[in-house]
Design a protein around this motif. Structure first.
Motif, PDB file in Angstrom:
ATOM      1  N   LYS A 139      72.326  49.634  75.515  1.00  0.00           N
ATOM      2  CA  LYS A 139      71.831  50.675  76.414  1.00  0.00           C
ATOM      3  C   LYS A 139      72.936  51.715  76.582  1.00  0.00           C
ATOM      4  O   LYS A 139      74.079  51.364  76.880  1.00  0.00           O
ATOM      5  N   ILE A 140      72.592  52.970  76.411  1.00  0.00           N
ATOM      6  CA  ILE A 140      73.596  54.038  76.439  1.00  0.00           C
ATOM      7  C   ILE A 140      73.227  55.085  77.497  1.00  0.00           C
ATOM      8  O   ILE A 140      72.070  55.514  77.580  1.00  0.00           O
ATOM      9  N   TRP A 141      74.232  55.488  78.250  1.00  0.00           N
ATOM     10  CA  TRP A 141      74.097  56.450  79.349  1.00  0.00           C
ATOM     11  C   TRP A 141      74.528  57.839  78.852  1.00  0.00           C
ATOM     12  O   TRP A 141      75.650  57.997  78.372  1.00  0.00           O
ATOM     13  N   ILE A 142      73.650  58.826  78.923  1.00  0.00           N
ATOM     14  CA  ILE A 142      74.033  60.181  78.505  1.00  0.00           C
ATOM     15  C   ILE A 142      74.716  60.864  79.691  1.00  0.00           C
ATOM     16  O   ILE A 142      74.113  61.071  80.743  1.00  0.00           O
ATOM     17  N   GLU A 143      76.000  61.167  79.513  1.00  0.00           N
ATOM     18  CA  GLU A 143      76.852  61.643  80.606  1.00  0.00           C
ATOM     19  C   GLU A 143      76.759  63.173  80.717  1.00  0.00           C
ATOM     20  O   GLU A 143      77.013  63.879  79.746  1.00  0.00           O
ATOM     21  N   ASP A 144      76.385  63.668  81.901  1.00  0.00           N
ATOM     22  CA  ASP A 144      76.272  65.127  82.042  1.00  0.00           C
ATOM     23  C   ASP A 144      77.267  65.693  83.053  1.00  0.00           C
ATOM     24  O   ASP A 144      77.169  66.851  83.443  1.00  0.00           O
ATOM     25  N   GLN A 188      82.791  55.835  81.491  1.00  0.00           N
ATOM     26  CA  GLN A 188      82.448  54.504  80.959  1.00  0.00           C
ATOM     27  C   GLN A 188      82.247  53.506  82.110  1.00  0.00           C
ATOM     28  O   GLN A 188      81.285  52.744  82.130  1.00  0.00           O
ATOM     29  N   VAL A 189      83.170  53.560  83.081  1.00  0.00           N
ATOM     30  CA  VAL A 189      83.075  52.656  84.235  1.00  0.00           C
ATOM     31  C   VAL A 189      81.804  52.967  85.032  1.00  0.00           C
ATOM     32  O   VAL A 189      81.069  52.062  85.453  1.00  0.00           O
ATOM     33  N   LYS A 190      81.523  54.274  85.189  1.00  0.00           N
ATOM     34  CA  LYS A 190      80.311  54.708  85.907  1.00  0.00           C
ATOM     35  C   LYS A 190      79.064  54.168  85.197  1.00  0.00           C
ATOM     36  O   LYS A 190      78.180  53.593  85.833  1.00  0.00           O
ATOM     37  N   GLN A 242      77.746  51.829  77.081  1.00  0.00           N
ATOM     38  CA  GLN A 242      78.661  52.938  76.777  1.00  0.00           C
ATOM     39  C   GLN A 242      78.034  54.260  77.164  1.00  0.00           C
ATOM     40  O   GLN A 242      76.860  54.326  77.543  1.00  0.00           O
ATOM     41  N   VAL A 243      78.849  55.305  77.007  1.00  0.00           N
ATOM     42  CA  VAL A 243      78.445  56.653  77.395  1.00  0.00           C
ATOM     43  C   VAL A 243      78.246  57.497  76.142  1.00  0.00           C
ATOM     44  O   VAL A 243      79.024  57.416  75.199  1.00  0.00           O
TER      45      VAL A 243
END
Ligand code: COI
Length: 356
Positions: free
Chosen positions: A177-182, A208-210, A218-219
């Motif tokens: 699962k990947i988080w798209i960081e804005d 990454q921690v968030k 991961q981000v």
């Protein structure tokens, strides 16, 4: 090419008994390579020594201004008893580019290759054999001048350490699962994003921690200017299959030119697929996920190999890809890349280099 002096350990360590529990980058072999640089002398005194802690002045420049670079590579055991490296000349060439960007004198290419081959040969009994495992290779250079002025160091250490490792992600080939960081950004064009510098990874930790707190492995970074275009993931490049075409962000100066990224492009093109390197906006991605044309997503990297992405999240939008499973192109790439790396598949492209 300089001759390497070899001192073997008198106290070999116990090798890991259970290769299924290796994890990534936790265990180190019996030996390490070390070479020094001093202005006026160039790179000199290459040697292999028992793995040991190193002593540095607290004032060593690497601790203060992060003049440091690294590479990531792997060695594999084949079923017929050979030891293979995968496209090592690409890592050596990329290391030279990183050195150039960070004002570090590059290690001569033939000394770099000889160091890799000699160290791996000395520690070849440490290469794990279970499927999904390999010997992870970490070459790196640090600035060692004892000095606090901000300018390039005049002395450096080049070292290589080896770590028998399993999959980078605890779940192996399970989709991540990947988080798209804005909010946070990793790099901007003109910065050091395309260099393999430790500083890029330090800059990635906060997001990454968030992401991890929200349950994401991961981000995925967006570009640092418009915060709109997809760049790369924390430890890998990113690929999509949209409407039948394979797409990855074009190398724009702030994206790491991954060796596995190049391999995915080479293989997809050899298989007759459309494989595009271009700008991919997050809006395009969200629209493709909504209309069902986002067929697959995977990350590529030396450590991560091919890592299917099952879920992408951007703000409140949660996009499930390939039903949260592994898509056929991701699976075929994983099988082919690892097949060539481990000698199970014929090396039609001449990508492997044998360590004797
Ligand atoms: C690699 O894939 O070898 C890398 O260097 C990524 C690393 C940060 C684990």
């Amino acid at each position: 090419m300089q001759e390497i002096q070899i001192t073997r350990t008198a106290q070999p360590k116990e090798k890991p008994a259970d290769e299924s529990k290796l994890g990534f980058g936790n265990i180190f072999t019996d030996h390490m390579f070390i070479m020094e640089y001093h202005e006026g002398q160039g790179w000199h005194a290459p040697r292999i020594e028992p793995y040991h802690p190193i002593a540095l002045e607290p004032s060593a420049m690497v601790f203060h201004y992060a003049q440091e670079m690294f590479e990531g590579m792997k060695a594999y055991h084949t079923e017929d008893g050979r030891v293979l490296l995968f496209r090592p000349e690409r890592n050596i060439a990329r290391a030279a580019n990183t050195c150039e960007r960070l004002c570090i004198p590059p290690v001569p290419q033939e000394d770099f290759m000889n160091a890799l081959k000699t160290l791996i040969s000395v520690d070849k009994d440490w290469i794990p054999t279970q499927p999904g495992t390999s010997l992870y290779i970490r070459p790196f250079i640090i600035a060692t001048d004892s000095h606090l002025g901000v300018h390039p160091s005049h002395s450096y250490l080049f070292m290589i350490i080896l770590s028998p490792s399993g999959a980078y992600y605890a779940g192996g080939l399970d989709p991540v699962k990947i988080w798209i960081e804005d909010d946070y950004v990793r790099a901007v064009r003109g910065g050091i994003g395309e260099a393999k510098a430790g500083g890029n990874y330090a800059a990635s930790l906060k997001a990454q921690v968030k992401g991890e707190k929200e349950g994401y492995a991961q981000v995925l970074w967006l570009d640092g200017v418009e915060r709109r275009y997809i760049e790369e993931v924390g430890s890998m490049n990113i690929f999509f299959k949209i409407g039948g075409k394979v797409v990855t962000p074009a190398l724009n100066g702030s994206i790491l030119p991954g060796v596995t990224r190049a391999t995915c492009l080479d293989l997809c093109r050899a298989w007759g697929m459309d494989a595009e390197e271009r700008r991919v906006s997050v809006e395009e991605l969200v629209a493709a996920a909504r209309d069902g044309s986002l067929e697959e997503c995977w990350g590529s990297g030396t450590a991560a190999v091919i890592s299917p992405v099952g879920t992408l999240r951007y703000g409140d939008e949660v996009m499930e890809i390939a039903g949260g499973g592994i898509g056929p192109v991701s699976q075929k790439l994983y099988d082919t890349v690892t097949g060539i790396q481990t000698g199970k598949f014929p090396d039609e492209f001449g990508w492997t280099v044998e360590v004797k």
